[in-house]
Design an enzyme around this catalytic site. Structure first.
Site, PDB file in Angstrom:
ATOM      1  N   HIS A   1       0.845  -1.206   0.000  1.00  0.00           N
ATOM      2  CA  HIS A   1       0.000   0.000   0.000  1.00  0.00           C
ATOM      3  C   HIS A   1       0.881   1.257   0.000  1.00  0.00           C
ATOM      4  CE1 HIS A   1      -3.503   2.574   1.206  1.00  0.00           C
ATOM      5  NE2 HIS A   1      -2.515   3.317   1.693  1.00  0.00           N
ATOM      6  N   GLU A   2       1.802   1.309   0.945  1.00  0.00           N
ATOM      7  CA  GLU A   2       2.636   2.515   1.067  1.00  0.00           C
ATOM      8  C   GLU A   2       3.506   2.703  -0.184  1.00  0.00           C
ATOM      9  OE1 GLU A   2       1.630   4.390   3.212  1.00  0.00           O
ATOM     10  OE2 GLU A   2       0.652   3.032   4.609  1.00  0.00           O
TER      11      GLU A   2
ATOM     12  N   TYR B   1     -10.846   5.453   1.280  1.00  0.00           N
ATOM     13  CA  TYR B   1      -9.960   4.386   0.798  1.00  0.00           C
ATOM     14  C   TYR B   1     -10.739   3.301   0.047  1.00  0.00           C
ATOM     15  CZ  TYR B   1      -6.156   5.812   4.065  1.00  0.00           C
ATOM     16  OH  TYR B   1      -5.163   6.476   4.747  1.00  0.00           O
TER      17      TYR B   1
HETATM   18 ZN    ZN Z   1      -2.449   5.387   2.030  1.00  0.00          ZN
END
Ligand code: ZN
Length: 495
Positions: free
Chosen positions: A345-346, A426
């Site tokens: 994700h990062e 998200y």
């Molecule tokens: Zn994020």
């Protein structure tokens, strides 16, 4: 030391994994010193003209007894502007940790702050007005179009204990948003939005950095720039062009596992006790970098660092240019497993935030939604994890939330109660992208993202830009589709 440990059983805020826990009936595994300076040359991606970028030069000395960074900073303003400029604003984010105004659970156990003094404009001393996290510098004379000005200052940064992102823990200092950061002025005017604990309240512009660190013996520097992951002697000068921010981790404790994704060096930094997951997460980081480069376009920098460890209450991971943080493990039904989803994700943020920027305060979905989609795509293709059921439930739940409190998926981050932020910003946009794959095919959706990446790299994109690219690539008007998913507007109604 004094820092409070964060309990993993609590809800994480910044990463999707975490956010799903707000959904009802989720399966539990989803819940979740004085010698010759060493010079490290930067990698220099093209695009944005240098004249459009501020140039920061920072001298920073870290005193680990006092937990302080002191030094000098100069910033040369970009030459491009639409009208003569009379003032400049800086964000002093460390002051958010001085008189904590947010949740008790995230309160630093010892305050932190930044003091600025001796401000000069082109060598002339000027008065700076500081209020909380904003500093205003009035220029002695209006700065014409096409001219730069150099603003200099001394600063003293006291690191908080238990701060969110900005923190000191044992023999490691996490320097996040740690220097006076130029506020952005765009067609909407100055962006002086205050700090908040919901989301990432930062909006910056592409800049060039030259940072010289003086650190105690035995310390090394892991940063946004090309550090080459090897030992060196202090002081160290790190240069990096064309990035939105400059983060650094000063540490005596971290060890590194190296990897390579194409030409990019991928470094996984870990502490004692994390050996059990370090190799798996290094491999996931390499695989993630390759995956996104193939799908969306080449990562343009020479190096990326993944630093394992918590960086504040409620934070599972955080993105910065060229460096991300991640917790080592995520909770599952059976205990814990390596935090592959957090790492990928990062890293996806290197594409959606790092290279293609957006106003993260005004349109947080644009980087978080695309990043969560990228993460899910990776988990689906590489880890064989199917999130369809979760996404379907998130869609139903976000429709209910919208009916109840009126927020959409494309609001500013101050508009969301903490409890719904993750789902709206998200997960629903990730569900939207999977639904778009059902409508126009996976290849076209990937092409939309690739085109968006090509068109807006090193720039700041907006929701309108994204929809325009999607319409062009799809060859049809998808506006009603996005209106429904992002703004909860019914398909056949206008307005
Ligand atoms: Zn994020």
């Amino acid at each position: 030391m004094k820092r409070r440990f964060f309990s993993f059983s609590m809800s994480f805020v910044l990463v999707m994994m975490a956010l799903v826990s707000t959904l009802a009936n989720l399966p539990p595994e989803r819940q979740l010193s004085g010698e010759a300076p060493v010079r490290h040359k930067a990698t220099a991606p093209s695009a944005t003209a240098a004249a459009d970028r501020p140039i920061y030069k920072i001298e920073a000395t870290y005193d680990h007894h006092k937990d302080e960074v002191t030094g000098h900073m100069s910033v040369s303003l970009p030459k491009t502007r639409s009208e003569p400029q009379t003032e400049v604003y800086f964000h002093l984010y460390p002051n958010a940790f001085h008189k904590w105004k947010y949740g008790k659970e995230s309160k630093p156990s010892r305050p932190g702050y930044i003091q600025v003094s001796h401000v000069k404009v082109n060598g002339t001393p000027v008065k700076a007005k500081i209020r909380d996290t904003i500093m205003k510098v009035r220029l002695p004379e209006p700065l014409p179009i096409g001219k730069s000005a150099k603003i200099e200052m001394d600063y003293r940064l006291r690191l908080p204990y238990g701060g969110t992102r900005l923190n000191v823990y044992k023999n490691t200092a996490f320097l996040a948003q740690w220097y006076p950061i130029l506020a952005v002025k765009d067609q909407e005017g100055w962006h002086l939005e205050p700090y908040t604990t919901t989301g990432d309240p930062f909006y910056t512009q592409m800049s060039d950095f030259e940072v010289t660190f003086r650190v105690p013996q035995g310390y090394r520097i892991i940063s946004t720039g090309y550090d080459r992951a090897k030992d060196y002697r202090s002081p160290v000068t790190i240069k990096q062009e064309n990035v939105r921010d400059f983060v650094a981790v000063l540490t005596r404790d971290y060890k590194v596992l190296k990897g390579k994704a194409g030409d990019t060096e991928v470094n996984l930094w870990y502490l004692k006790g994390m050996e059990g997951v370090s190799q798996i997460l290094r491999d996931a980081a390499v695989s993630g970098m390759n995956f996104y480069s193939e799908k969306f376009g080449k990562y343009p920098y020479k190096e990326v660092d993944v630093v394992l460890g918590e960086t504040g209450y409620g934070i599972a991971g955080m993105e910065y240019p060229g460096l991300v943080t991640s917790i080592p493990r995520v909770p599952t039904r059976k205990g814990h497993s390596p935090a592959i989803n957090v790492v990928v994700h990062e890293l996806a943020h290197q594409w959606w935030y790092g290279v293609v920027g957006n106003n993260q305060v005004k349109e947080p979905w644009l980087d978080e939604g695309l990043t969560t989609f990228s993460e899910f795509l990776y988990m689906q293709e590489k880890m064989k994890e199917d999130e369809k059921d979760l996404l379907n439930r998130a869609t139903v739940r976000t429709n209910e939330i919208h009916k109840a409190v009126g927020v959409t998926s494309a609001d500013s981050l101050y508009d969301y109660p903490d409890s719904v932020y993750g789902l709206m910003v998200y997960i629903r946009p990730a569900a939207m992208m999977f639904n778009l794959m059902d409508e126009i095919g996976k290849d076209k959706v990937i092409r939309i993202l690739h085109t968006y990446y090509d068109k807006f790299q090193y720039r700041t994109a907006t929701t309108r830009d994204f929809i325009r690219v999607a319409n062009e690539v799809a060859g049809k008007d998808l506006t009603p589709f996005f209106q429904e998913w992002l703004y909860f507007k019914e398909k056949n109604k206008k307005g």
